[in-house]
Write an enzyme that holds these catalytic residues in place. Sequence first.
Site, short mmCIF file in Angstrom:
data_model
loop_
_atom_site.label_atom_id
_atom_site.label_comp_id
_atom_site.label_asym_id
_atom_site.label_seq_id
_atom_site.Cartn_x
_atom_site.Cartn_y
_atom_site.Cartn_z
N GLU A 176 0.82 -1.22 0.00
CA GLU A 176 0.00 0.00 0.00
C GLU A 176 0.86 1.27 0.00
OE1 GLU A 176 -3.69 2.19 2.38
OE2 GLU A 176 -2.60 0.57 3.38
N LYS A 213 -2.64 -2.12 -3.05
CA LYS A 213 -3.68 -1.24 -2.51
C LYS A 213 -3.28 0.19 -2.82
CE LYS A 213 -6.41 -0.07 1.58
NZ LYS A 213 -6.95 -0.53 2.86
#
Length: 295
Positions: A176, A213
């Site tokens: 992420e 992500k």
Amino acid sequence: MNTQQFDVIKNGKGFIAALDQSGGSTPKALKLYGVSEDTYSTEEEMFDLVHEMRTRIITAPAFNSESILGAILFEQTMERKIESQFTADYLWEQKGVVPFLKIDKGLAEEEDGVQLMKPNPDLKDLLKRANGYNIFGTKMRSVIKEANPEGIKKVVDQQFVVAMEVINAGLVPIIEPEVDIHSADKEQIETLLNTEILSHLGNLGKEDYVILKLTIPTLNNFYKELIEHPNVVRVVALSGGYSREEAIQKLAANEGLIASFSRALSEGLSADQTDEDFNATLEESIKGIYAASIT
């Protein structure tokens, strides 16, 4: 790796619920839920309250595998139980939802327009414990605020170094590198980030799988190449500070991108709601996020 869970994440219709607020973000999450800081006096009491909130969400009728593929947990949640089962086992066995674990220790100070992850010397032990609790994958977050090529490279380098540790432990990492939605250079950052990620994906082995992500891109379908990459199980989107309505609208415009929302998922939920109101509000939220995730 659990092949049944891998298939759910790779091919399932739905989204990943982010229930991983940590020590730093828990007071804010509780406040939004209607639980003020004067309600608790110790960290233990705070985590008891947030576990009650997460339990209420996870046990709600609408929180099930028809809409939700996976859920990201905080370490304390992994170690606690829901209806006499450890949370990860409850998620998979009772709900058909794949469990993930947040493994980063927060963000370092900003440098070169980015915030790297803080050092994590106990990662090996944490991954071992994650396996013991039947966790499928992990998640770690960095933040990019400026279109600084050197900073962005450092973020992606660090993410993939940790990702290989996770892969070697038999788990699937969610990488992420969040792009700040308020950055004046958001679109330029995304171009640099996309190039860096593709470069690192090219160095992975055939069986090395990751989930990405990412902040919903400025240009619709900009991450198409990442979504279609053979080493990428799924590309999921964070809500990143957008309201749920705005996040859903932006997500729906990106084909193949699915949600992994935290605050946008729990928006409108309150501790003083009746179960009927709570469940109805959550169901409406899940339906909207699901619809945007299957475009």
